[in-house]
Structures are given as structure tokens and as C-alpha cells.
Enzyme design. Sequence first.
Site, PDB file in Angstrom:
ATOM      1  N   LYS A  35       0.854  -1.202   0.000  1.00 35.82           N
ATOM      2  CA  LYS A  35       0.000   0.000   0.000  1.00 35.82           C
ATOM      3  C   LYS A  35       0.886   1.247   0.000  1.00 35.82           C
ATOM      4  O   LYS A  35       2.093   1.159   0.269  1.00 35.82           O
ATOM      5  CB  LYS A  35      -0.925  -0.018   1.218  1.00 35.82           C
ATOM      6  CG  LYS A  35      -0.203   0.022   2.558  1.00 35.82           C
ATOM      7  CD  LYS A  35      -1.155  -0.273   3.701  1.00 35.82           C
ATOM      8  CE  LYS A  35      -0.421  -0.240   5.029  1.00 35.82           C
ATOM      9  NZ  LYS A  35      -1.249  -0.769   6.132  1.00 35.82           N
ATOM     10  N   ARG A 130     -11.019   0.046  14.452  1.00 36.77           N
ATOM     11  CA  ARG A 130     -10.904   0.833  13.234  1.00 36.77           C
ATOM     12  C   ARG A 130     -11.843   0.180  12.217  1.00 36.77           C
ATOM     13  O   ARG A 130     -12.963   0.636  12.060  1.00 36.77           O
ATOM     14  CB  ARG A 130      -9.442   0.821  12.769  1.00 36.77           C
ATOM     15  CG  ARG A 130      -8.885   2.174  12.455  1.00 36.77           C
ATOM     16  CD  ARG A 130      -7.376   2.150  12.235  1.00 36.77           C
ATOM     17  NE  ARG A 130      -6.867   0.955  11.565  1.00 36.77           N
ATOM     18  CZ  ARG A 130      -5.625   0.799  11.147  1.00 36.77           C
ATOM     19  NH1 ARG A 130      -4.744   1.777  11.326  1.00 36.77           N
ATOM     20  NH2 ARG A 130      -5.220  -0.305  10.555  1.00 36.77           N
ATOM     21  N   TYR A 257      17.639  29.379  10.098  1.00 30.75           N
ATOM     22  CA  TYR A 257      16.446  30.095  10.562  1.00 30.75           C
ATOM     23  C   TYR A 257      16.270  29.939  12.056  1.00 30.75           C
ATOM     24  O   TYR A 257      16.435  28.851  12.618  1.00 30.75           O
ATOM     25  CB  TYR A 257      15.203  29.533   9.864  1.00 30.75           C
ATOM     26  CG  TYR A 257      15.089  29.887   8.414  1.00 30.75           C
ATOM     27  CD1 TYR A 257      15.002  31.223   7.999  1.00 30.75           C
ATOM     28  CD2 TYR A 257      15.053  28.889   7.442  1.00 30.75           C
ATOM     29  CE1 TYR A 257      14.875  31.542   6.653  1.00 30.75           C
ATOM     30  CE2 TYR A 257      14.927  29.207   6.100  1.00 30.75           C
ATOM     31  CZ  TYR A 257      14.838  30.536   5.706  1.00 30.75           C
ATOM     32  OH  TYR A 257      14.723  30.844   4.385  1.00 30.75           O
ATOM     33  N   MET A 305      13.687  24.269   3.733  1.00 32.87           N
ATOM     34  CA  MET A 305      12.972  23.623   2.640  1.00 32.87           C
ATOM     35  C   MET A 305      13.907  22.804   1.760  1.00 32.87           C
ATOM     36  O   MET A 305      13.585  21.686   1.359  1.00 32.87           O
ATOM     37  CB  MET A 305      12.257  24.674   1.786  1.00 32.87           C
ATOM     38  CG  MET A 305      11.442  24.062   0.655  1.00 32.87           C
ATOM     39  SD  MET A 305      10.716  25.286  -0.440  1.00 32.87           S
ATOM     40  CE  MET A 305       9.376  25.910   0.552  1.00 32.87           C
TER      41      MET A 305
HETATM   42  C1  LIG Z   1      -0.474  -1.846   6.677  1.00 33.36           C
HETATM   43  C2  LIG Z   1      -1.081  -3.124   7.118  1.00 33.36           C
HETATM   44  C3  LIG Z   1      -0.267  -4.209   7.473  1.00 33.36           C
HETATM   45  C4  LIG Z   1       1.236  -4.115   7.551  1.00 33.36           C
HETATM   46  O1  LIG Z   1       1.600  -3.494   8.757  1.00 33.36           O
HETATM   47  P1  LIG Z   1       3.171  -3.326   9.118  1.00 33.36           P
HETATM   48  O2  LIG Z   1       3.132  -2.746  10.495  1.00 33.36           O
HETATM   49  O3  LIG Z   1       3.717  -2.366   8.128  1.00 33.36           O
HETATM   50  O4  LIG Z   1       3.768  -4.643   9.030  1.00 33.36           O
HETATM   51  C5  LIG Z   1      -0.885  -5.398   7.792  1.00 33.36           C
HETATM   52  N1  LIG Z   1      -2.227  -5.522   7.783  1.00 33.36           N
HETATM   53  C6  LIG Z   1      -3.044  -4.502   7.468  1.00 33.36           C
HETATM   54  C7  LIG Z   1      -4.507  -4.696   7.492  1.00 33.36           C
HETATM   55  C8  LIG Z   1      -2.499  -3.266   7.127  1.00 33.36           C
HETATM   56  O5  LIG Z   1      -3.307  -2.259   6.809  1.00 33.36           O
END
Ligand SMILES: *Cc1c(COP(=O)(O)O)cnc(C)c1O
Length: 376
Positions: A35, A130, A257, A305
Site C-alpha cells: 500500500k 478501526r 532560521y 525547505m
Molecule cells: C499496513 C497493514 C499491514 C502491515 O503493517 P506493518 O506494520 O507495516 O507490518 C498489515 N495488515 C493490514 C490490514 C495493514 O493495513
Amino acid sequence: MPRPIQALIHPDALARNLQRARAAAPDAKVWAIVKANAYGHGIERAYAGLQGADGFALLDIAEAERVRALGWRGPILLLEGCFEARDLEACSRLNLWHVVHTEQQIDWLATHKTTWPHRVFLKFNSGMNRLGFKRDAFRTAWMRLSGLTQVDEISLMTHFADADSDRGIVHQLAAFEEATDGLPGERSLSNSAATLRHAGDHPEVRADWVRPGIMVYGSAPDFPAHAPRHWGLLPGMTLRSEIIATQSLEAGDTVGYGSTFTAPHAMRIGVVACGYADGYPRHCGTGTPVLVDGVPTRLVGRVSMDMITVDLTPVEQAGRNAGIGADVTLWGQGPHGSLLPIDEVAMAANTVAYELMCALAPRVPVAVRDLWPQTP
Ligand SMILES: *Cc1c(COP(=O)(O)O)cnc(C)c1O
């Protein structure tokens, strides 16, 4: 010449880290979580290292299309399922498995016209609060799904909230076991932290599929309790740049800065072509670790930046290159066998490595390159 900043993606490290997940759960299949554009690494670039996975899990249909375009014919799982009824057409067309976590997603399935029934992962809310159904609604949802001609296999899934910390997974595991008792179907529970920390002791935590994300990219899910090295993980990404200017400070001179850093004595600093517009966190303050020509030193003053400033004292003392053009490692692998875990930089910014990887800015050129062999 473009600005010297560059991100390097290391497919060999991703492959090694994936192996590490397999070793932790040898009897399970492995979803490579890709993802957020493979946690900022780029799906196409990461794919080179992750083809040994049993499946790819992600959120967006557009990302799933990219994985299919790479030639992947195996399982792809949409971790949040469909966002609207029409998404089911893409699932049919691309043969995507999808999570079901709301009644509405079941309604959509019930009216979906498809030649091939879908495989779904029914999500149980075991305490994360969630996504997912609580116990009674979960059993009801399972009954509904099992009555649909649009659905063939129903797999069972949950997600841990505290796999990386002291609270652990036992309470959520117990809830999952109770809710799924007697139901057929494959099971998937473990993220990276659960895979590394808990899967060894509990076959029911390994289950049929593990879902490692962050560990595949080389960050330790439970840093700072453990460093990536402890888990045998290699950096999947290096962010490097160069020194583009130096300044000689006298005692009392300030830097950048807000003049947040004052030189306690005469010293040289280097100006590095890397700033928050490259994705380097602005919350990193004086003391954040950085490597110059492989020598550990520290950031001084504020992140701007386009630039940061670093203390050259240790680099000069080590007799290494502390001049214009010197190699700077913001995180990942540096020259001369050096290494700066991204987790250390994330901690200095009060965040996690996930955020740094995902925040790599589009303006940073990215190259694919295997790790250098570690020279002692
Ligand atoms: C992102 C995600 C993972 C992976 O989690 P990590 O902590 O990066 O290993 C596993 N299961 C679900 C449902 C996720 O959304």
C-alpha cells in the site's frame, strides 16, 4: 547537473527481508504489503524484490492494476475492500480478493453481477476499533456472505493494535479465536510486529497468511526496543545527497532560521542539498544522526525547505571527505560499510519510519540499485 539528492531502492534488501518474514512464519503464506506505493518505494521498483511473495496486499484499485500490469497473476488483496459498488467490477475484472468490513459492502456484493464468485476476507474487529465487525455482527456477516452466489471462499482476518509493545496480542487473539470458532476458511492476523515478535510462539498467530509491511522495507516495527539489525533486516531505501557548501563558524556564531544552534567553539559545518521539500522531516533538530562520507555526525540548526546543515567535526577527525561534493547519507546505506537506520532519524523527528518512507517527495530522483556488499 541536477541537485545531488537521490533515493536508492534496494530490491535485494526487500527480497532478503521478505525471506526474513518467511523464516518467522515458515508454514504461512506471505502477503507483501505494498500500500501507499510500496511504502514510498514505488510499486514497480519494489516488485523486483518482492516477486517471491505469495500475494500483494494494498488499498487502491489503481495500485492493483499496476501490480497486474507487472505480470503478477497471483493473489491481490484490497485491505479496505471496496469504497463503492462499482469497485466490484474492477475486482471481477482484475481478479482481486477484497476485505469486507461493513454491511454495505455485503449489500453491494448481493447485487453484483459476476461470472466468477469472489474471494473475500471478512474482517473481525478484535479491539483495534478501526475496521471490522464485532463478534455477533461478524457471525451474522459470515452467514450472509456464505449465502451469496457472488462469494465463494470466505477468509477470516483481524489486525493487532499492540503487537509492537508490552500489551501484546493475547487479548485480541482470544477475541478472534472465540469469534471465529468453528468457522471454516483461511485466517490472517499478523503484521510485521506480530510476525517477528509473536509468530514463533503461536502457530495460531502465523495462521495461513502473515501480512508483513514495514519489516520488508527494512525498519524494525518495535524500534527502539529492537533495531533492524536485531531482526536481520536490511534497508530497502537509502536517501543520499552531497555537501554543496561549507562554512567556518567562530564561537557564538549561529546557524539557519531562528538561529537555534550556536557554535560553542570554532567549527566547520556542511550545507547539504536536502530539506523538508524532499521529505526529510522538519521536526529533526540539532543532534539528529547523519553520515558524511560514512562518518556518523549530527544535524545542527533547523531543517530548511531545501537544505540542512551538519557538523563536520567528526568527519575531519576521521580524516574523511568533509568538503564540497562529500557523500551524505540521510538514511540507509552509506559508503565504507556504514549504515544509518531510518528508524533513528524517525525517532529524532518524533515519528516512525513508515512516515518518512511514505513522505519521500516526488522531486527526489529515484534509482534502483542493490546494496553494496558490506566491507568491514
Ligand atoms: C499496513 C497493514 C499491514 C502491515 O503493517 P506493518 O506494520 O507495516 O507490518 C498489515 N495488515 C493490514 C490490514 C495493514 O493495513
